[in-house]
Design a protein around this motif. Structure first.
Motif, PDB file in Angstrom:
ATOM      1  N   LEU A 149       0.824  -1.208   0.000  1.00  8.38           N
ATOM      2  CA  LEU A 149       0.000   0.000   0.000  1.00  8.38           C
ATOM      3  C   LEU A 149       0.858   1.258   0.000  1.00  8.38           C
ATOM      4  N   LEU A 150       1.879   1.288   0.850  1.00 10.67           N
ATOM      5  CA  LEU A 150       2.757   2.458   0.902  1.00 10.67           C
ATOM      6  C   LEU A 150       3.489   2.646  -0.422  1.00 10.67           C
ATOM      7  N   ASP A 151       3.913   1.544  -1.021  1.00 10.89           N
ATOM      8  CA  ASP A 151       4.592   1.623  -2.307  1.00 10.89           C
ATOM      9  C   ASP A 151       3.645   2.124  -3.397  1.00 10.89           C
ATOM     10  N   THR A 152       2.377   1.764  -3.286  1.00 15.18           N
ATOM     11  CA  THR A 152       1.390   2.186  -4.280  1.00 15.18           C
ATOM     12  C   THR A 152       1.092   3.678  -4.184  1.00 15.18           C
ATOM     13  N   VAL A 153       0.968   4.206  -2.973  1.00 16.29           N
ATOM     14  CA  VAL A 153       0.621   5.625  -2.832  1.00 16.29           C
ATOM     15  C   VAL A 153       1.835   6.532  -2.981  1.00 16.29           C
ATOM     16  N   SER A 154       3.038   5.973  -2.921  1.00 15.98           N
ATOM     17  CA  SER A 154       4.242   6.803  -2.977  1.00 15.98           C
ATOM     18  C   SER A 154       4.298   7.700  -4.212  1.00 15.98           C
ATOM     19  N   PRO A 155       4.003   7.201  -5.434  1.00 14.17           N
ATOM     20  CA  PRO A 155       4.041   8.107  -6.591  1.00 14.17           C
ATOM     21  C   PRO A 155       3.023   9.242  -6.498  1.00 14.17           C
ATOM     22  N   LEU A 156       1.938   9.032  -5.778  1.00 15.24           N
ATOM     23  CA  LEU A 156       0.939  10.086  -5.617  1.00 15.24           C
ATOM     24  C   LEU A 156       1.428  11.172  -4.665  1.00 15.24           C
ATOM     25  N   LEU A 157       2.258  10.789  -3.704  1.00 22.44           N
ATOM     26  CA  LEU A 157       2.769  11.752  -2.725  1.00 22.44           C
ATOM     27  C   LEU A 157       4.000  12.490  -3.229  1.00 22.44           C
ATOM     28  N   GLY A 158       4.744  11.886  -4.153  1.00 23.75           N
ATOM     29  CA  GLY A 158       5.977  12.506  -4.613  1.00 23.75           C
ATOM     30  C   GLY A 158       7.073  12.371  -3.574  1.00 23.75           C
ATOM     31  N   ASP A 159       8.016  13.304  -3.583  1.00 22.77           N
ATOM     32  CA  ASP A 159       9.180  13.226  -2.704  1.00 22.77           C
ATOM     33  C   ASP A 159       8.954  13.855  -1.333  1.00 22.77           C
ATOM     34  N   THR A 160       7.760  14.340  -1.073  1.00 23.90           N
ATOM     35  CA  THR A 160       7.509  15.017   0.198  1.00 23.90           C
ATOM     36  C   THR A 160       7.713  14.077   1.377  1.00 23.90           C
ATOM     37  N   ASP A 171       3.641  18.528   3.148  1.00 24.68           N
ATOM     38  CA  ASP A 171       2.783  19.347   2.295  1.00 24.68           C
ATOM     39  C   ASP A 171       1.342  19.381   2.777  1.00 24.68           C
ATOM     40  N   GLY A 172       1.051  18.675   3.874  1.00 22.59           N
ATOM     41  CA  GLY A 172      -0.296  18.691   4.419  1.00 22.59           C
ATOM     42  C   GLY A 172      -1.230  17.648   3.850  1.00 22.59           C
ATOM     43  N   VAL A 173      -0.700  16.703   3.065  1.00 24.10           N
ATOM     44  CA  VAL A 173      -1.533  15.616   2.545  1.00 24.10           C
ATOM     45  C   VAL A 173      -1.635  14.533   3.614  1.00 24.10           C
ATOM     46  N   SER A 174      -2.850  14.069   3.874  1.00 31.66           N
ATOM     47  CA  SER A 174      -3.042  13.008   4.864  1.00 31.66           C
ATOM     48  C   SER A 174      -3.291  11.679   4.157  1.00 31.66           C
ATOM     49  N   VAL A 175      -2.891  10.598   4.828  1.00 33.06           N
ATOM     50  CA  VAL A 175      -3.054   9.252   4.292  1.00 33.06           C
ATOM     51  C   VAL A 175      -3.616   8.366   5.394  1.00 33.06           C
ATOM     52  N   SER A 176      -4.732   7.722   5.112  1.00 30.89           N
ATOM     53  CA  SER A 176      -5.304   6.734   6.020  1.00 30.89           C
ATOM     54  C   SER A 176      -4.952   5.351   5.497  1.00 30.89           C
TER      55      SER A 176
END
Length: 608
Positions: free
Chosen positions: A188-199, A250-255
């Motif tokens: 899951l973390l690997d999947t969302v990583s491209p959406l979050l970028g380098d932040t 950057d203030g993006v939250s992840v559940s």
């Protein structure tokens, strides 16, 4: 004559590949696909549990030390989790490139070892979850471009019944490194990583539970795991469910939710991306379970209307074929070196902090605690009329690592003036955005400039003015007495600051307290500044201290994140101009309003 380049029929000779480990993943996922793929030639397999000179007609070895780099292009490591880093490190140091699926490593220290081995041997570490190669995930990434600025991501993989290898290594923490979080959560973390970028991930909070892991009814029957020979099954000591909440800089939250078993009827993976212009949601099922969601369904919602987006329906396991398609190009790309380690370090860092948060929460729930209420007139926690700390810390402490600004020294006004002068000199007229700068305190100055998209050239005048006005920086009332009392009680002290080391030591020398600290470490003296754990880990290394004996005292979320990553107690202070709400939301192990409050957590160190 130059050796033919690798890459398979279209790009040169096939990749000479060795499969290391023939457990479920090795024999069910990797070996048959590699044998059938035209870009690979399986030249050997390695498994100490097998006997004979061959396996399926392929030369068999019992140890990776028998492999020679001049006859192997790539080793696919498919062994139990606790062996991933050790085997990959040996191969990389020999000059053999390695592919490791999740988890690449089980600790940040293992990630550092892999990075060193990659540099030493000149080989390449390739890694990553196959989930990124799913057709529906590719469609999700494309659709996410239309949601505007991403605000929140939900990522969950919840199985109905799917505890793997019950009674085997998968459910033993010493061998697996963890339960569903390490297994499903890494995907899951690997999947969302491209959406979050380098932040960077600044805040992490998590909890774990094990309601199903020791139930035979919750096992993943579809895996066809071999029953343990003779010996009774070991009782599982890992979680079957992990839940987490992350917030990036950057203030993006992840559940996040990863569950091996639940009360749900089907195994379902959900990725939802909420943005300023809409929401994109994917429902599907990752992995090989036959108890699946009915196909992959991708929807886009905007202004109350949902539209289904067409998405290709992959056969089970197609993502692994695509991953193998991509590996030869990655293997040949010189820019691949270091990339997988960096991603793995980020992922395992989050996992470590989630587990640390879960452990801390459990300890606090079982400790004798006071009841707290928020006083609207006071920025802090109150009990009656006095501010107090949380419950006693879990282990006796003998080391305190302090942040500097906002904890030991009250440097806000000097920083404000220095920042304003630097802004005027480099950027020009207009109000200097000091309040935004102040929200990032605890970080290294160049990192803050990058986050704020300000010129790095501001550092020179900022440092110059900070030195010039250093005599105007006072210590907080009660701090000198606190430091001396801690020394009298036998504590070893260090400073881990966002400042450069020379500037921090100069300021403390000027204040007359430098000799009270065993070490003063600046962000220019470690590889990864806060919120990474490096600076705290370096302090522990210099002091020869174990994590359980130490605490980090800071006034910023980055301090607490660094503490969590290093697995030391995280103590928040509210006597400066800190953001109390953000600190409390980060779940510190203790909260202090006055310097003297720390003494309640620091009784005299017991003599050896």
């Amino acid at each position: 004559m130059n050796e033919q380049p690798i890459g398979g029929p279209a790009g040169g000779r096939p990749v000479r590949t060795v499969v290391v480990g023939l457990g479920w993943a090795g024999r069910s996922i990797w070996l048959p696909r590699l044998i059938g793929h035209p870009s690979y030639e399986v030249t050997a397999v390695v498994d100490p549990a097998l006997e004979g000179p061959e396996h399926r007609g392929i030369p068999l070895h019992t140890d990776v030390v028998e492999l020679a780099p001049d006859s192997v292009d790539l080793a696919v490591v498919a062994v139990p989790n606790h062996l991933h880093a050790d085997i990959a490190e040996k191969l990389l140091a020999k000059g053999i490139s390695v592919f490791v699926e999740k988890p690449v490593c089980l600790t940040s220290e293992e990630a550092d070892r892999l990075a060193a081995a990659e540099r030493e041997g000149g080989a390449v570490l390739l890694a990553g979850s196959a989930a990124r190669f799913r057709a529906d995930i590719g469609a999700l990434y494309e659709q996410a471009r239309s949601v505007g600025r991403i605000r929140h991501i939900d990522a969950s993989w919840v199985r109905a019944r799917g505890v793997p290898d019950a009674g085997g290594w998968f459910t033993q923490a010493q061998l697996s490194g963890g339960g569903a979080l390490v297994d499903l959560g890494w995907h899951l973390l690997d999947t969302v990583s491209p959406l979050l970028g380098d932040t960077a991930v600044e805040q992490v909070s998590g909890t774990v539970s094990g309601d199903f892991v020791n139930s035979s009814a919750a096992q993943a029957r579809w895996r066809n795991d071999e029953e343990p020979d003779g010996a009774p099954e070991a009782v599982a000591d890992v979680e079957d469910t992990a839940r987490g909440f992350l917030v990036t800089e950057d203030g993006v939250s992840v559940s996040l939710r990863a569950s091996w078993a639940s009360h749900e009827p089907r195994d379902v993976t959900l990725i939802r991306v909420e943005g300023s212009e809409g929401t994109t949601t994917l429902r599907c099922t990752f992995g090989f379970s036959p108890n699946r969601h009915d196909g992959s369904v991708l929807t886009h919602t905007r202004d109350g209307e949902s539209t289904e987006v067409p998405v290709a329906q992959d056969p089970i396991g197609a993502e692994y074929d695509r991953q193998l398609d991509a590996l030869p190009a990655e293997l040949a790309d010189p820019d691949s070196r270091g990339r997988a380690v960096a991603e793995a370090r980020r992922t395992i860092g989050v996992i470590e902090r989630l587990y640390a948060s879960a452990r801390g929460g459990a300890a606090r729930r079982h400790a004798t605690t006071r009841e707290y209420r928020m006083d609207p007139r006071v920025t802090g926690l109150t009990q009656g009329t006095s501010t107090v700390t949380t419950a006693p810390l879990e282990h006796p402490k003998s080391v305190v690592v302090f942040d500097l600004d906002g904890v030991i020294v009250d440097s806000t006004e000097v920083m404000r003036k220095a920042f304003s002068i630097a802004y005027a000199e480099v950027v020009g007229e207009g109000p200097a955005p000091f309040e935004e700068y102040n929200r990032h305190l605890g970080r290294y100055f160049p990192d803050i400039m990058r986050i704020m998209d300000l010129p790095l050239e501001m550092e020179e005048p900022f440092v110059r003015e900070s030195y010039r006005m250093a005599h105007l920086v006072p210590m907080f009332d009660g701090v000198p007495e606190l430091l001396r009392t801690l020394r009298e009680r036998g504590f070893r002290l260090a400073v881990a600051t966002g400042k450069s080391g020379p500037r921090a030591r100069s300021l403390l020398q000027q204040l007359g307290v430098l000799d009270l600290f065993d070490h003063v470490i600046g962000s220019d003296e470690i590889a990864h500044p806060k919120p990474a754990p490096d600076i705290v880990l370096h302090a522990l290394d210099l002091l020869g201290a174990e994590a359980h004996s130490a605490m980090m005292v800071g006034d910023a979320v980055t301090d607490l994140a660094s503490a969590r990553g290093a697995d030391v107690a995280a103590v928040a202070v509210l006597w400066g101009e800190s953001d109390a709400a953000a600190l409390l939301a980060a779940g510190p192990d203790a909260v202090l309003r006055e310097p003297a409050d720390l003494l309640a957590l620091c009784p005299a160190v017991a003599a050896d």
